[in-house]
Design an enzyme around this catalytic site. Sequence first.
Site, mmCIF file in Angstrom:
data_model
loop_
_atom_site.group_PDB
_atom_site.id
_atom_site.type_symbol
_atom_site.label_atom_id
_atom_site.label_comp_id
_atom_site.label_asym_id
_atom_site.label_seq_id
_atom_site.Cartn_x
_atom_site.Cartn_y
_atom_site.Cartn_z
ATOM 1 N N PHE A 172 1.036 -1.056 0.087
ATOM 2 C CA PHE A 172 0.078 0.004 -0.043
ATOM 3 C C PHE A 172 0.970 1.310 0.005
ATOM 4 O O PHE A 172 1.159 1.613 1.021
ATOM 5 C CB PHE A 172 -0.640 0.015 1.319
ATOM 6 C CG PHE A 172 -2.171 -1.002 1.412
ATOM 7 C CD1 PHE A 172 -1.723 -2.448 1.117
ATOM 8 C CD2 PHE A 172 -3.112 -0.561 1.072
ATOM 9 C CE1 PHE A 172 -2.641 -3.316 1.409
ATOM 10 C CE2 PHE A 172 -4.370 -1.559 1.233
ATOM 11 C CZ PHE A 172 -4.120 -2.829 1.225
ATOM 12 N N ASP A 173 1.085 1.573 -1.317
ATOM 13 C CA ASP A 173 2.470 2.504 -1.373
ATOM 14 C C ASP A 173 2.283 3.921 -0.598
ATOM 15 O O ASP A 173 3.193 4.562 -0.311
ATOM 16 C CB ASP A 173 2.599 2.839 -2.742
ATOM 17 C CG ASP A 173 3.396 1.544 -3.339
ATOM 18 O OD1 ASP A 173 2.965 0.984 -4.291
ATOM 19 O OD2 ASP A 173 4.217 0.981 -2.927
ATOM 20 N N ASN A 191 10.960 -0.768 -7.098
ATOM 21 C CA ASN A 191 11.369 -0.702 -8.514
ATOM 22 C C ASN A 191 10.447 0.224 -9.360
ATOM 23 O O ASN A 191 10.503 0.567 -10.549
ATOM 24 C CB ASN A 191 10.999 -2.147 -8.955
ATOM 25 C CG ASN A 191 9.640 -2.851 -8.154
ATOM 26 O OD1 ASN A 191 9.472 -2.866 -7.202
ATOM 27 N ND2 ASN A 191 8.774 -2.887 -9.128
ATOM 28 N N TYR A 192 9.004 0.514 -8.906
ATOM 29 C CA TYR A 192 8.280 1.122 -9.588
ATOM 30 C C TYR A 192 8.444 2.596 -9.386
ATOM 31 O O TYR A 192 8.374 3.210 -8.354
ATOM 32 C CB TYR A 192 6.769 0.705 -9.212
ATOM 33 C CG TYR A 192 6.439 -0.261 -10.214
ATOM 34 C CD1 TYR A 192 5.591 -1.406 -9.962
ATOM 35 C CD2 TYR A 192 6.123 0.149 -11.612
ATOM 36 C CE1 TYR A 192 5.190 -2.148 -10.963
ATOM 37 C CE2 TYR A 192 5.653 -0.645 -12.702
ATOM 38 C CZ TYR A 192 5.097 -1.857 -12.056
ATOM 39 O OH TYR A 192 4.381 -2.609 -13.174
ATOM 40 N N TYR A 251 5.480 5.878 -10.111
ATOM 41 C CA TYR A 251 4.198 6.518 -10.471
ATOM 42 C C TYR A 251 4.084 7.885 -10.576
ATOM 43 O O TYR A 251 4.616 8.777 -9.757
ATOM 44 C CB TYR A 251 3.125 5.932 -9.386
ATOM 45 C CG TYR A 251 3.266 4.554 -9.162
ATOM 46 C CD1 TYR A 251 3.761 3.827 -8.198
ATOM 47 C CD2 TYR A 251 2.073 3.928 -9.925
ATOM 48 C CE1 TYR A 251 3.599 2.533 -8.038
ATOM 49 C CE2 TYR A 251 2.123 2.582 -9.807
ATOM 50 C CZ TYR A 251 2.701 1.838 -8.984
ATOM 51 O OH TYR A 251 2.649 0.455 -8.886
ATOM 52 N N HIS A 267 -2.772 -2.777 -10.292
ATOM 53 C CA HIS A 267 -2.332 -1.201 -9.662
ATOM 54 C C HIS A 267 -3.774 -0.685 -9.367
ATOM 55 O O HIS A 267 -4.566 -0.725 -10.521
ATOM 56 C CB HIS A 267 -1.492 -0.276 -10.557
ATOM 57 C CG HIS A 267 -0.336 -0.995 -11.223
ATOM 58 N ND1 HIS A 267 0.800 -0.740 -10.400
ATOM 59 C CD2 HIS A 267 -0.096 -1.573 -12.674
ATOM 60 C CE1 HIS A 267 1.871 -1.159 -11.441
ATOM 61 N NE2 HIS A 267 1.417 -1.829 -12.474
ATOM 62 N N ASP A 290 -13.662 15.411 -2.319
ATOM 63 C CA ASP A 290 -14.619 15.994 -1.291
ATOM 64 C C ASP A 290 -15.401 17.096 -2.061
ATOM 65 O O ASP A 290 -14.861 17.980 -2.604
ATOM 66 C CB ASP A 290 -13.974 16.469 -0.221
ATOM 67 C CG ASP A 290 -14.835 17.184 0.955
ATOM 68 O OD1 ASP A 290 -14.223 17.221 2.173
ATOM 69 O OD2 ASP A 290 -16.079 17.220 0.721
ATOM 70 N N ASP A 308 -23.247 16.753 2.823
ATOM 71 C CA ASP A 308 -21.821 16.915 2.524
ATOM 72 C C ASP A 308 -21.279 15.492 2.129
ATOM 73 O O ASP A 308 -20.898 14.691 2.906
ATOM 74 C CB ASP A 308 -21.230 17.418 3.930
ATOM 75 C CG ASP A 308 -19.669 17.719 3.661
ATOM 76 O OD1 ASP A 308 -19.249 18.434 4.850
ATOM 77 O OD2 ASP A 308 -19.193 17.516 2.603
#
Lengths: 666, 666
Positions: free
Chosen positions: A304-305, A388-389, A391, A441, A448, A589
């Site tokens: 969970f990066d 390694n990745y 994003y 991925h 919001d 909201d």
Amino acid sequence: MTLHPFDSITDAEVRLTGKLIKDHHSGSYVHFTQLDRLDPPKKDMIKYLDIERYGGDLPSIARRTYAYYYLDSKMPLYKAIVNVTYGHIITSSPVSDVNAGPLLPEDLAEIEDLALKHPKVLAEIAKMKLPSHIKVAIDPWMYGTDSLDVKEPLIQCYTYLKVDHPDANHYSLPVKFCPVFKLLSKEFVRMDYLPAGFDEKTVATQPWMEVPAVEYHPDLNGETVLRDIKPLIVQQPEGASFTIEGGKITWQGWEFRAATNAREGVVLYDVHFKGRSLFYRIALNEMTVPYGDPRAPFHRKQAFDLGDCGFGVNANQLNLGCDCLGVIKYLDTLRINRDAEPIKLTNTVCIHEQDYGILFKHVNYRNGNSIVTRRREFVIQTIATVGNYEYIVNFVFDQVGAITVQVRATGILSTMPIDQGVQVPWGTNIGPGVMAAYHQHLLSFRFDTRLDGDKNTVCYDDYVPMDEDPVLNPYNVGYVGKRTIIEKPGYIEQSPFTNRTYKVINENVINKVTGKPVAYKFEMPAKQMMLAQKNSFNTKRATFSQKQFFVTKYRDDELYAAGEFTNQSTSDTGLGVWLKRDESVRNTDTVVWPTLVLTHPPVTEQFPVMPSDFMQFLVSPASFFERNPALDVPLANNNFNKSKYYEETNGPSANPASASCCKTTL
Amino acid sequence: MTLHPFDSITDAEVRLTGKLIKDHHSGSYVHFTQLDRLDPPKKDMIKYLDIERYGGDLPSIARRTYAYYYLDSKMPLYKAIVNVTYGHIITSSPVSDVNAGPLLPEDLAEIEDLALKHPKVLAEIAKMKLPSHIKVAIDPWMYGTDSLDVKEPLIQCYTYLKVDHPDANHYSLPVKFCPVFKLLSKEFVRMDYLPAGFDEKTVATQPWMEVPAVEYHPDLNGETVLRDIKPLIVQQPEGASFTIEGGKITWQGWEFRAATNAREGVVLYDVHFKGRSLFYRIALNEMTVPYGDPRAPFHRKQAFDLGDCGFGVNANQLNLGCDCLGVIKYLDTLRINRDAEPIKLTNTVCIHEQDYGILFKHVNYRNGNSIVTRRREFVIQTIATVGNYEYIVNFVFDQVGAITVQVRATGILSTMPIDQGVQVPWGTNIGPGVMAAYHQHLLSFRFDTRLDGDKNTVCYDDYVPMDEDPVLNPYNVGYVGKRTIIEKPGYIEQSPFTNRTYKVINENVINKVTGKPVAYKFEMPAKQMMLAQKNSFNTKRATFSQKQFFVTKYRDDELYAAGEFTNQSTSDTGLGVWLKRDESVRNTDTVVWPTLVLTHPPVTEQFPVMPSDFMQFLVSPASFFERNPALDVPLANNNFNKSKYYEETNGPSANPASASCCKTTL
């Protein structure tokens, strides 16, 4: 300069927070793992923002920070919240039901160094009988989850070989063992062995059979002749068209604030277009990358990066002319080390314009008169490297009030060893002895919504054929729209074959032209969601991975789709909990959570380094404005754009015969 | 200069063809409707291309043209094929089962002029009691199909009002009558009336109640203050990186030929990347735009913009710095008028490079060393105006062997009158008295595949969870790929939730690294296909509209998905016929037909002129190369790219407090 409540944490605030907590725990060694600003309570901020926009005395809102830390290298993890305006701790207590906090680069680097020297690891290496020019590299990973019994942070050390060059591609030479360590005590736990055949069986470490590595670095990749490519320079001789004052940004009718933080990378606040409110807050809030190789220990490859490490903590420091082209404004990120000392990462967010073709055009065929405007885009870009990745996250604004959220996956595939001659149905062989397992991925974005005010409704529109009707639909061509309102927290099922379109509307504001509530749409291509079975930890930890679009009712501090603490989580403490609330989400909201997915079966073109794979969705006005809001964009002309004919720069080219103006004399 | 068999038709060939046909029918008035080059037989061309590439004596291949025409303003339509190398007619005969040929702009303009003066039309206009400043405009349309009984070309004249300005937006003021004329005899057929309430009922023409028009032209649109946007100039001081010699184009490893033609706009032939064959021919081959307003006469709004009129015939003449930015090479199109005189449309295709962010990047976190390459793209763009709409078609090449096919819809929505206070479920009110009906854009692309040779196979890969298996998949996370080969002509059903990916493979060429046949993938977002019912003419005329991906076995002259003649067709003489053939499409000369769709419920932001709506798909190598074929792209650096800091061009901006490097002395 006075801080805005949305401004990022400051150097002084980091230091104050660190000091207060260390003093509070004086006598203990405090090992920090994350420290950043909290958002102020929304109730207070709404008042502040309205006064900021419409006038009045700005209320003072205390700024608060949070920190996660361990004491004396032992569980439990602690969380403190600090009021840095007044300088006191608000709360400080252990966090229950959390097996691990987020990991700092220093935590991982320490284990990496330790593992490379550990006797158990050296013993395995010795069995490999490596030639002297071959070195060992280790990528330390969060441990993942496969049971309820692990109650402290562990690190699994994926191990590789490499030639002796600082940027050799070790991912090309994975080895078949993987030591596991305890993060806090640094104890060796066990040696895992990686299956490299067609099934789950593992073998004891053997002498290494040398194979060539697939290298990316120009010194090593064997490319002797580079392509001839000529410069393409983007110039803005009159400057860029955006303004930035502190965190406040304006561009072509857009106004918002941008701030960086350790976890999400960059956050956009108080987004308006042409004076109308759209979103209170926009951010990438979580991502997870589960692998599809079913065999132990790969089943625990599910980072969970954001929650495990932090997109801001791992943000690239971008380089002018490499990562971004043209006239570039940079923002910085402030992260901490384990002693809560501030570390400034410069140039973690780049901001710039770009041209992307035609915005709108029409030619009156009767007289050939045409109007053309060009599509200028405004990009907020940040890049994180997680092992390694890489994003690349782009928020791309256009001149019509739309935002394209575009993510590019690049970097290097995560690899597993595979014996010669073997193929597996869950991976692609990408080099000698190396396989890249299928994976996905899944990225959760949080919007919001504040469309024309605080009371919004979420709905979806389907487009369906009309029934056969000899009077109204005699030729069977009719089709209509059908709206469904979301009444309770939940998700919207995908339905590409009814062109289902997710929308946020304000039922209190009617578009005078359409007669219907003003709306924004979220246009997302239909995608396969989490492939892991429902009863897997993969899925249980990440509700956001199961569906494409979620809706909740706003609560302060509900920012992260899979929960505040994801590292080695066993369940989802975010949406997994909030969606169960029995309350109305209509005309209130609301917060929407789109999930972007890429099911990724690797291909050889993606190794040794991967050309960007694109994932994107569009957030666009859908009868929000009464007419095209970009009619005030000046029409294109070449005095402004200064394009040139190819013949001017490249010389004459033989004309295609079809363009010849020679006439015969028939 | 010697003509290449793929070069576009020449001025001389147009004239020769026209002359031969007129001489052949001397004594008759020959009314041409289309004239262009035919492709040579593929069997001959393959030999030619192999010799061209590998050496030998080039065979001579006779060039042929075709023409459609009427004699003496009567049905039937004729088709002739002419050998323009030797100068004789090959065939000339009436076409059976065709109700209308394609329409030239001159055909439509003649009816437009006629209608504006016709007594029946003037009588309706008189009933409207128009103020003197209001004029009448007419958009003549192909008639569409709703029965088997119409055996000659008709034109329906959608009628509008406008203020007295050459570029007033008449689409904003549609009127409620629509005269229908015979194209050939110019006879008035009848007056259709348009329903403007909530149901199918029509009323007699009433005095016009004045409403304001929604205008786009800067003289009229009421925008008094234009946006301040500063120039963004793309410069290529060393020239562009592509070469073009005649029709032959090279760029970054790509080689292909481009030619323009009347029907398809632009066609790409003999496409290679890095010396490997990919496609024999690529083109947009048809499109249809059915409307979802079920009520007569709107049920007949279903243009086939290529087959009915021609994308090349209606191509925009592009302007430097407006339609395309940077260093631009243009191609021209040669069309004809009704007398087969050549008319050169200059600058109908623009060719240029552009930058689109990062291609690949990796940072070695241990030492911060990074490699970055920028994604340079190569664009072949053409734009056609078909009445109200503009379609921008881009073939975008990248440096890794992938092609993005991108279509942008812009221009002006097609409108219907609607009475005040009325709403309909099949349309959006977009101004006073004006509604835009829901519709769809369905575009058929044709890719004649030649992946590493002439024997290709089409298949698809699904990605599915593994079964629960306590030995091999103990944690329920596994997933595998599953391939299905297409054996017979047909289509592939969409399956986004198995991430179904369409592929073309060459079973005779094995990728040494993966051990599997080399492949290209067609990555297309899942889309709703034709909404009209199966028993409607809409659907019967366009098989390509029903599914996303078709496969046929190659035959010469099978180029257009809905058949050669679409105007007023009653059935599909293209795929509708070819898919029925019982033959193998495996490991043979295959053609694939991807259909791109946009289901389009209009919104007010799209009026009075529409910001581009994007549709695209990706054609990309999928383990075709043994590794990343772009490792020879030079790494990015700022000496080359010359980006600048914002502060240099715009002046200092107040730093966000978070970037302050001031430290407190705690």
